[in-house]
Design an enzyme around this catalytic site. Structure first.
Site, PDB file in Angstrom:
ATOM      1  N   LYS A  61       0.824  -1.220   0.000  1.00 13.13           N
ATOM      2  CA  LYS A  61       0.000   0.000   0.000  1.00 13.13           C
ATOM      3  C   LYS A  61       0.851   1.259   0.000  1.00 13.13           C
ATOM      4  CE  LYS A  61      -4.009   1.944   2.442  1.00 13.13           C
ATOM      5  NZ  LYS A  61      -4.872   1.810   3.652  1.00 13.13           N
ATOM      6  N   LEU A  62       2.140   1.120   0.351  1.00 18.34           N
ATOM      7  CA  LEU A  62       3.060   2.255   0.470  1.00 18.34           C
ATOM      8  C   LEU A  62       2.553   3.286   1.478  1.00 18.34           C
ATOM      9  CD1 LEU A  62       4.377   2.869  -3.164  1.00 18.34           C
ATOM     10  CD2 LEU A  62       5.434   1.570  -1.295  1.00 18.34           C
ATOM     11  N   THR A 112       4.368 -12.560  14.878  1.00 20.42           N
ATOM     12  CA  THR A 112       5.301 -12.009  15.853  1.00 20.42           C
ATOM     13  C   THR A 112       5.253 -12.777  17.166  1.00 20.42           C
ATOM     14  OG1 THR A 112       5.722 -10.038  17.220  1.00 20.42           O
ATOM     15  CG2 THR A 112       3.477 -10.359  16.465  1.00 20.42           C
ATOM     16  N   ASP A 113       6.340 -12.703  17.917  1.00 20.72           N
ATOM     17  CA  ASP A 113       6.346 -13.310  19.247  1.00 20.72           C
ATOM     18  C   ASP A 113       5.487 -12.527  20.236  1.00 20.72           C
ATOM     19  OD1 ASP A 113       7.991 -11.077  19.483  1.00 20.72           O
ATOM     20  OD2 ASP A 113       9.709 -12.159  20.294  1.00 20.72           O
ATOM     21  N   GLU A 114       5.115 -11.295  19.874  1.00 27.33           N
ATOM     22  CA  GLU A 114       4.358 -10.462  20.822  1.00 27.33           C
ATOM     23  C   GLU A 114       2.954 -11.002  21.103  1.00 27.33           C
ATOM     24  OE1 GLU A 114       4.722  -6.213  20.562  1.00 27.33           O
ATOM     25  OE2 GLU A 114       6.480  -6.377  19.283  1.00 27.33           O
ATOM     26  N   TYR A 166      -1.574  -3.636  18.859  1.00 27.86           N
ATOM     27  CA  TYR A 166      -0.817  -4.286  17.780  1.00 27.86           C
ATOM     28  C   TYR A 166      -0.793  -5.796  17.950  1.00 27.86           C
ATOM     29  CZ  TYR A 166       3.290  -6.397  15.645  1.00 27.86           C
ATOM     30  OH  TYR A 166       4.131  -7.258  14.982  1.00 27.86           O
ATOM     31  N   ALA A 199      -2.588  -7.721  19.785  1.00 27.78           N
ATOM     32  CA  ALA A 199      -3.932  -8.311  19.760  1.00 27.78           C
ATOM     33  C   ALA A 199      -4.421  -8.479  18.319  1.00 27.78           C
ATOM     34  CB  ALA A 199      -4.905  -7.441  20.552  1.00 27.78           C
ATOM     35  N   LYS A 239      -2.498  -8.860  15.680  1.00 22.84           N
ATOM     36  CA  LYS A 239      -1.730  -9.942  15.069  1.00 22.84           C
ATOM     37  C   LYS A 239      -2.201 -11.304  15.584  1.00 22.84           C
ATOM     38  CE  LYS A 239       1.259  -9.982  12.575  1.00 22.84           C
ATOM     39  NZ  LYS A 239       1.267 -10.119  11.080  1.00 22.84           N
TER      40      LYS A 239
END
Length: 356
Positions: A33-34, A133-135, A159, A161, A163
């Site tokens: 999307k840039l 992600t590991d988050e 963020y 949540a 993911k």
């Protein structure tokens, strides 16, 4: 043979596109999307390479996704596209839900329709690889074992949540519809072409500009660090050998507190580009911690090593030296990124945190 990459003008996605074409020679259709972190200058070396097709567009645009599948008939999709900065998610969570949740849903549905229309070997070999992600696993205590693929999801920021939600959708589309998916959950990446709002490039850029080096809280938040080209090789390995429906944690075996990262960067800059005003350590500035800041992440990457034979090639010491040198050698790229919009963001995020 072609693969479709989403978010391929971002940091990890851009590195992946460059690495993929260099390593495999296989064509890439690159959808991005840039937005603020997408940068076509990262892909400048591919400008005249007919193996790279760039399409500017939104992963929430179902008609566009359908047309890309129909036109290019990719054998796989590698899904990087995401809003990925925790601080931005705190200031504006709506975009994170839209891109990370709605966008992933749109891609899954388009991929499912395309896959259902395939036959024989093409259908058997198609893959949807989701990069996460590991988050999503939450935060670890100082003595807790690292995250494995079976850890409970406990996201603590908008963020993570969003993911986590996308991970669950990918899993569900496999178990409900049979879509051949794989997922990787990676630790913090670093390396060339990193947008300078994240810790490592921000510290390098600020130090060279003589600006404060803002450290959240006490600087003792611990992360595992993964050199970006190692991450790229892990994804290539998963696409080649990964088992459908499986999740693979990808880490660098480099747990370090944030303050140690900053001090390592300072030592390298003091060596490679010393300041006439003395050590860059003078610029360290502790600022108020951000809300919901997870204390520690750590990845147990034994599954991907055991099952697929992958392990990182870089240590933190070799990777961080390459990274600092790259930023010193590519100041033109950095300055082009440091636009007015970026400066406005830094002012918004750190301006009200002065002096913890």
């Amino acid at each position: 043979m072609t693969i479709l990459v989403t978010g391929g003008a971002g940091f990890i996605g851009g590195n992946f596109v460059l690495d993929w074409i260099a390593s495999t020679g296989e064509s890439v259709v690159n959808l991005d999307k840039l937005t603020y972190a997408g940068n076509l200058e990262t892909l400048k070396s591919l400008e005249s390479d007919d193996r790279h097709t760039f399409v500017q567009g939104d992963i929430c645009d179902r008609a566009l996704i359908d047309s890309l599948f129909s036109t290019y008939k990719p054998r796989a999709i590698v899904h990087f596209a995401a809003e990925s900065h925790v601080d931005r998610s705190i200031h504006g969570p709506g975009e994170f839900v839209r891109t990370n949740v709605d966008g992933t849903f749109t891609l899954l549905e388009a991929a499912r329709a395309y896959w259902n229309g395939l036959e024989g070997e093409a259908k058997a070999n198609f893959r949807f690889h989701h990069v996460s992600t590991d988050e999503v696993y939450g935060s670890l205590g100082p003595n807790d074992p690292p995250f494995t693929e079976t850890n409970t999801y406990e996201p603590n920021s908008p963020y993570s949540a969003s993911k986590a939600a996308s991970d669950h959708l990918v899993r569900a589309w496999h178990h409900t519809y049979g879509l051949p998916v794989t997922t990787s959950n990676c630790s913090n990446n670093y390396g060339p072409y990193h947008f300078p709002e994240k810790l490592i490039p921000l510290m390098i850029a600020n130090a060279l500009a003589g600006k404060p080096l803002p450290i959240y809280g006490d600087g003792q938040q611990i992360r595992d660090w993964l050199y970006v080209t190692d991450h790229c090789s892990a994804i290539r390995t998963i696409l080649a050998k990964g088992k459908v429906g499986e999740v693979y944690n990808v880490g660098g075996w480099n747990e370090k507190p944030n303050i140690d990262i900053v001090k390592t960067i300072i030592a390298l800059l003091d060596e490679l580009k010393p300041s006439p005003e003395g050590s860059y350590a003078r610029l360290i500035t502790y600022v108020t911690d951000r809300p919901g800041h997870d204390r520690r992440y750590a990845i147990d990457a034994r599954k991907i090593e055991r099952d697929l034979g992958w392990k990182p090639a870089e240590t933190f010491e070799t990777g961080i030296r390459k990274t600092v040198q790259w930023y010193l050698d590519n100041q033109g790229w950095v300055q082009n990124v440091l636009s007015g919009a970026y400066r406005d963001w830094v002012a918004k995020n750190y301006g009200d945190r002065a002096g913890a």
